[in-house]
Motif scaffolding. Sequence first.
Motif, mmCIF file in Angstrom:
data_model
loop_
_atom_site.group_PDB
_atom_site.id
_atom_site.type_symbol
_atom_site.label_atom_id
_atom_site.label_comp_id
_atom_site.label_asym_id
_atom_site.label_seq_id
_atom_site.Cartn_x
_atom_site.Cartn_y
_atom_site.Cartn_z
ATOM 1 N N ARG A 203 0.760 -1.316 0.320
ATOM 2 C CA ARG A 203 0.088 0.012 -0.028
ATOM 3 C C ARG A 203 1.261 1.385 -0.228
ATOM 4 N NH1 ARG A 203 -3.081 -3.655 3.733
ATOM 5 N NH2 ARG A 203 -2.149 -2.127 5.027
ATOM 6 N N GLU A 204 1.643 1.264 0.624
ATOM 7 C CA GLU A 204 2.809 2.539 1.196
ATOM 8 C C GLU A 204 3.594 2.580 -0.522
ATOM 9 O OE1 GLU A 204 3.788 4.545 3.732
ATOM 10 O OE2 GLU A 204 1.713 3.360 4.397
ATOM 11 N N ILE A 205 3.879 1.239 -1.822
ATOM 12 C CA ILE A 205 4.548 1.991 -2.268
ATOM 13 C C ILE A 205 3.801 1.985 -3.418
ATOM 14 C CG2 ILE A 205 5.307 0.432 -4.591
ATOM 15 C CD1 ILE A 205 7.650 0.611 -1.411
ATOM 16 N N GLY A 206 2.219 1.878 -3.829
ATOM 17 C CA GLY A 206 1.252 2.629 -4.502
ATOM 18 C C GLY A 206 0.619 3.846 -3.999
ATOM 19 N N HIS A 207 0.890 4.563 -3.158
ATOM 20 C CA HIS A 207 1.085 5.996 -2.331
ATOM 21 C C HIS A 207 2.388 6.562 -3.208
ATOM 22 C CE1 HIS A 207 -2.654 5.068 -0.267
ATOM 23 N NE2 HIS A 207 -2.094 4.760 1.186
ATOM 24 N N LEU A 208 3.480 6.031 -2.868
ATOM 25 C CA LEU A 208 4.495 6.199 -3.772
ATOM 26 C C LEU A 208 4.534 6.517 -4.662
ATOM 27 C CD1 LEU A 208 7.646 4.786 -1.718
ATOM 28 C CD2 LEU A 208 6.923 7.130 -1.493
ATOM 29 N N LEU A 209 4.279 5.462 -5.768
ATOM 30 C CA LEU A 209 4.031 5.924 -6.691
ATOM 31 C C LEU A 209 3.098 6.854 -8.053
ATOM 32 C CD1 LEU A 209 4.106 1.775 -8.483
ATOM 33 C CD2 LEU A 209 5.801 3.667 -8.867
ATOM 34 N N ARG A 210 1.785 6.638 -6.961
ATOM 35 C CA ARG A 210 1.164 7.702 -7.303
ATOM 36 C C ARG A 210 1.783 9.473 -6.864
ATOM 37 N NH1 ARG A 210 -4.372 6.305 -9.786
ATOM 38 N NH2 ARG A 210 -4.888 8.473 -8.401
ATOM 39 N N ALA A 211 2.286 9.010 -6.169
ATOM 40 C CA ALA A 211 2.966 10.665 -5.360
ATOM 41 C C ALA A 211 3.902 11.118 -7.186
ATOM 42 C CB ALA A 211 3.620 10.658 -4.234
ATOM 43 N N ARG A 212 4.499 9.947 -7.284
ATOM 44 C CA ARG A 212 6.185 10.084 -7.960
ATOM 45 C C ARG A 212 5.543 10.639 -10.054
ATOM 46 N NH1 ARG A 212 11.265 10.098 -5.709
ATOM 47 N NH2 ARG A 212 10.791 9.866 -3.024
ATOM 48 N N THR A 213 4.571 9.787 -9.838
ATOM 49 C CA THR A 213 3.604 9.271 -11.085
ATOM 50 C C THR A 213 2.847 11.608 -11.196
ATOM 51 O OG1 THR A 213 2.159 8.528 -10.459
ATOM 52 C CG2 THR A 213 3.993 7.653 -11.634
ATOM 53 N N GLY A 214 2.712 12.147 -10.041
ATOM 54 C CA GLY A 214 1.948 13.082 -10.072
ATOM 55 C C GLY A 214 0.550 13.158 -10.293
ATOM 56 N N HIS A 215 -0.385 11.701 -10.047
ATOM 57 C CA HIS A 215 -1.187 10.919 -9.704
ATOM 58 C C HIS A 215 -2.178 11.243 -8.057
ATOM 59 C CE1 HIS A 215 -1.781 10.276 -13.526
ATOM 60 N NE2 HIS A 215 -0.995 9.367 -13.459
ATOM 61 N N PRO A 216 -3.275 12.000 -8.149
ATOM 62 C CA PRO A 216 -3.302 11.825 -6.250
ATOM 63 C C PRO A 216 -3.844 10.830 -5.819
ATOM 64 C CG PRO A 216 -5.416 12.296 -7.612
ATOM 65 C CD PRO A 216 -4.302 12.175 -8.677
ATOM 66 N N CYS A 217 -3.341 10.753 -4.528
ATOM 67 C CA CYS A 217 -3.650 8.927 -4.085
ATOM 68 C C CYS A 217 -4.797 8.717 -3.318
ATOM 69 C CB CYS A 217 -2.357 9.171 -2.467
ATOM 70 S SG CYS A 217 -0.710 9.166 -3.059
ATOM 71 N N LYS A 218 -4.715 7.671 -3.445
ATOM 72 C CA LYS A 218 -6.218 7.132 -3.028
ATOM 73 C C LYS A 218 -6.292 6.254 -1.589
ATOM 74 C CE LYS A 218 -8.956 4.870 -5.271
ATOM 75 N NZ LYS A 218 -9.175 3.750 -6.044
ATOM 76 N N ARG A 219 -5.871 7.270 -1.206
ATOM 77 C CA ARG A 219 -5.695 6.875 1.366
ATOM 78 C C ARG A 219 -6.664 5.740 0.857
ATOM 79 N NH1 ARG A 219 0.262 7.081 2.507
ATOM 80 N NH2 ARG A 219 0.925 9.371 1.856
#
Length: 220
Positions: A203-219
């Motif tokens: 889940r943390e990796i998913g949030h990191l990828l969303r942040a790094r690719t400029g997409h908002p995180c789905k927390r």
Amino acid sequence: MDAGEVVGHHPAVPLVRIALTGHAPTARLAAPLTAELARHGMPLRLVTGEQGAYLRDLTDPGSELAHARADMTLCVLDAGAVFDELAAPWDVADAELACARLTGRLRAVAAAHTEHGPGTLVLNTLPLLRTHTHQLLDERRRTQLSALWRDFNAVLLRLASAHPGLTAVDLDPLVAETGPARDTGPAAAGAPFSDALFAAYAREIGHLLRARTGHPCKRT
């Protein structure tokens, strides 16, 4: 349907390439990582390195992982990266030297990634298990080992924060939520972390990828 088929049917969907390496077996991470990225709408293409060969994977520009040109590289480390080098009986001073050696390796990894590594390299803090502390016979030395371990993890976090291409997942808050860092029983033999901790890490990796690719995180 694999990641290539998904992208073939939906060209606008971003295919994410992740390279995975570490000290201990990481096969149990593949399923939660795939599911988590799918939840974020990112099909995953996963390239895995050889077990225990993380230093070569991450410092040799000719390695398979280097050629993968991954968007994100995960270097999953557990306490075995320190204690597997120690012959019993060991003491706190031996653990301190092993921590220093691992720190040196991670500095080499950070330097190599800064020089030629693509994407983001993700490190993680190393949970200290009761099975490690209780190899020491008295409470004083157990306390010294715990203090040493916290210092080591702090050095690792600072190393990641000092390099723009690196980041680190602090596993302590995840362990506090998920329970024991490692499952017991023969089915979990060799796995560095519990299934619950692997899921939380994914889940943390998913949030990191969303942040790094400029997409908002789905927390969640």
